[in-house]
Enzyme design. Structure first.
Site, short mmCIF file in Angstrom:
data_model
loop_
_atom_site.label_atom_id
_atom_site.label_comp_id
_atom_site.label_asym_id
_atom_site.label_seq_id
_atom_site.Cartn_x
_atom_site.Cartn_y
_atom_site.Cartn_z
N THR A 1 54.46 47.36 -67.42
CA THR A 1 55.49 46.99 -66.44
C THR A 1 54.88 46.41 -65.17
OG1 THR A 1 56.72 48.87 -67.29
CG2 THR A 1 57.53 47.87 -65.28
N VAL A 2 53.97 47.17 -64.55
CA VAL A 2 53.40 46.71 -63.29
C VAL A 2 52.51 45.49 -63.51
CG1 VAL A 2 51.94 47.33 -61.32
CG2 VAL A 2 53.54 49.01 -62.27
N LYS B 1 49.89 62.59 -53.13
CA LYS B 1 50.06 61.50 -52.17
C LYS B 1 49.77 61.98 -50.75
CE LYS B 1 53.45 59.35 -55.22
NZ LYS B 1 54.90 59.35 -55.53
N GLY C 1 55.06 53.09 -53.44
CA GLY C 1 54.84 51.71 -53.90
C GLY C 1 55.38 50.59 -53.03
#
Lengths: 431, 431
Positions: free
Chosen positions: B14-15, B206, B135
């Site tokens: 996908t990316v 994160k 993102g």
């Protein structure tokens, strides 16, 4: 390639001394980022002998702009003196002399931005102005960097701290416009002549700058349809609140195909929308990109260190570009012809408040005006106004064209049963 | 200097196909920004013959990683294949071969970030990972660029879309955790094993990345104190709401002097705080800088095009640095030794909900526990629980040390008059 880059600083007021301080404090980090050292070699001031609370670290003060602008050793000019005509002259002269320019001057950029950018392009120089819109928010860099890999379709910004402060106080404390404005003036948050702020002109300048950048079209101040907040009443805010809406003064730049709309007006948002929570003197810009979707940038709109930080970030970019040999690239010069939307191409929801005769048949007369003009309603609120023979009627519309909505406003004003069209606001941020 | 920069892409899911699409679409703009052209020369895939809905524009597919990693013509590696061990091996090999690396892989960066950054520094290569945290938000670039001229003191982030979606639904619709989780799983918003999301582990990864960058200290996953949302009840949310508070799962990284605290937990904010309006699957990071003050970055946390946009932005940075000759500079390698705060150095407000015996003297027993431990109360709410002999007691505290607060929790659990300590949450964002 030079081992040091020389800076000429125009102005040593609040922002100027912030810039000197930040460059002094972060010399090592700057060197790491850029690969060479940075020196503020000369600073333009009005008075050489004034006592200053800033460590000059070898920079030479001068009262003669030519001494800086014509110095072949000076690579970059930082303009933080404010004003319009003199700044314009100095910046044009600097560009002619192949010096890159960073300015924090929104008034200048809004009025002479296109001329200055053209001069920069002609001379293959950079001209950056991050600090001119929402000082503490890296919005211009985000738009320009984003443009490399996305297409921006809409921007909505709270771009003026004074009016956001006033609307926040009015909303939260139920106090009226004049009272809060006076308090803001007493506290130094509003100018003694507040016109540029409260009539939306400052926000319009910044919206023109955002639109120019985001859509790469030469949008000017006169292209911006402007309404300010001086007619906003606490009743408007109370009724909006009842409908779940919060008011903000918003600069909108929106593109559909190749056509754009640019405007500033008091605008209502659902309480849950991120812009509805931007309070007090804070600024924010909400951006829609085709690839990235919805993003928002929030922060202080002004202030010594936020603004100086933005100037230094621009300076870092200029210096990186110098070492890359890519100064004056096309990104910031408008690439497309300006095409403004006409009123039948601008679509939005609206909030409308009317005083109408409290009698049989009124409501049906009103609704036929709406339906004749193809304006469909989302919510309706009606109640008697105490001690008067009129009813307070508030409606919100679905998305309709500005042309149709303006026809409704005109027709309503002419109806016998309508006592007064009290107020009308744009509504954004819903589904 | 080359006139073209060659890219090796690891992964075409996908990316990856988003990255190919964006580079193809924006070739001219990229050239303007960087001063040379960009070519994706080779792409690592699992299956050469699979049908793909992407325009490859001359890129050569290969199933052999060495074919890319050992190719001296390849300048930059983009890793968008996911997973941990194989990606780690490939990236280390790429760096050994003096190739710059961009990765979108948060799991990898959270676990092996320090090792990879050291390898990058040793080989004077760039290693960028904007897409690994939130993102669609340029938060890492903002932190790194900001660091050149500011000092970050605190970050608070909504970093996981799944849990924010669940909490938003629970809050707005009054539905319970299990029901909303199941719905999220059915819609594909939550994994069938949701542990990493709902227990706060993804957010902790994160937060460790943000803390490492913002404070330039090598913060690891195990340094993060983690609590998830699986025990949050609709009662907690209802009572919070009554006190004007909204719950979010928040990663906090806070510095005082040279010591830091890093944690993830359900946290309550005043409704008017900008983080309280970040709903559904959106992410946001609230940053406090000494110079700039409070800023917030809001946007999508994941998705094909937002993530691909972040990867391409990193690529632009790498290419600019290549042409500047400043790759592998120190900014992203931790410069300070890690020093974690102890519990008596962590200060916060708290929300506490207790069921206690509904009898004379209860409240005075409770309050003496608070005062003995120097925990002062801001708000108190008490009411009987229907059909039971207990009272519902909710308090919020002023800012107190975690050590003192934990002592209160311990002492309360031992009191006869306390039936049950129902829940306890951190409160942030107030004055």
């Amino acid at each position: 390639m030079n081992n040091s880059i020389n800076i000429g600083l125009l102005g040593l007021g609040t922002v100027g001394s912030g810039v000197v301080h930040i460059i002094d404090q972060h010399q090592d980090k700057l060197k790491h980022q850029v690969g060479c050292s940075v020196t503020i070699s000369k600073i333009l001031v009005n008075d050489l002998h004034k006592e200053r609370d800033v460590h000059l670290n070898g920079s030479r003060l001068t009262t003669d702009a030519d001494d800086i602008l014509n110095d072949p050793e000076v690579d970059v000019i930082l303009e933080v003196m404010g004003g319009i005509e003199e700044s314009r002259k100095y910046i044009l002269q600097a560009l002619e002399n192949k010096k890159h320019v960073v300015t924090a001057n929104k008034d200048l950029v809004a009025v002479y931005g296109s001329e200055l950018l053209q001069a920069a392009a002609k001379n293959k120089c950079d001209l950056f102005y991050e600090a001119s819109v929402a000082g503490g928010i890296p919005i211009i860099r985000s738009l320009v960097d984003g443009l490399a890999s996305d297409k921006i379709t809409k921007m909505m910004g709270i771009l003026n701290g004074t009016t956001n402060y006033i609307l926040t106080k009015m909303t939260k404390e139920g106090r009226d416009y004049n009272e809060v404005l006076k308090e803001a003036q007493d506290l130094g948050y509003a100018e003694s002549d507040p016109t540029a702020d409260v009539e939306g002109i400052d926000a319009a300048r910044k919206t023109a700058i955002l639109g120019t950048l985001g859509f790469s079209m030469p949008i000017e101040l006169e292209d911006v349809n402007v309404a300010g907040i001086s007619n906003v009443t606490t009743e408007d805010l109370d009724y909006s609140h009842e409908l779940g809406l919060t008011m903000k003064l918003i600069g909108i730049a929106e593109r559909t195909g190749n056509k754009v709309e640019v405007s500033v007006q008091p605008t209502l948002f659902p309480h849950s929308h991120p812009l509805a929570s931007v309070n007090d003197e804070f600024n924010a810009v909400y951006v829609y990109g085709e690839a990235v979707g919805e993003t928002m940038f929030y922060g202080p709109g002004a202030g010594k260190l936020p603004t100086a930080t933005a100037v230094v970030s621009d300076l870092v970019e200029v210096m990186k570009n110098m070492r890359l040999g890519v100064n004056g690239n096309k990104v910031s010069e408008p690439q497309f012809e300006k095409q403004l939307k006409s009123d039948d191409e601008i679509f939005s929801k609206y909030f409308l408040r009317i005083h109408a005769k409290d009698q049989a048949g009124t409501f049906s007369e009103l609704t036929s005006v709406f339906s004749e003009n193809d304006v469909s309603l989302e919510k309706i609120l009606q109640r008697p106004v105490e001690g008067q023979e009129v009813a307070e009627i508030i409606v919100t519309t679905h998305k309709v064209s500005k042309q149709n909505y303006d026809s409704v406003l005109k027709a309503l004003a002419e109806l016998d049963v309508v006592d007064h069209v009290k107020s009308s606001y744009r509504v954004e941020g819903g589904k």
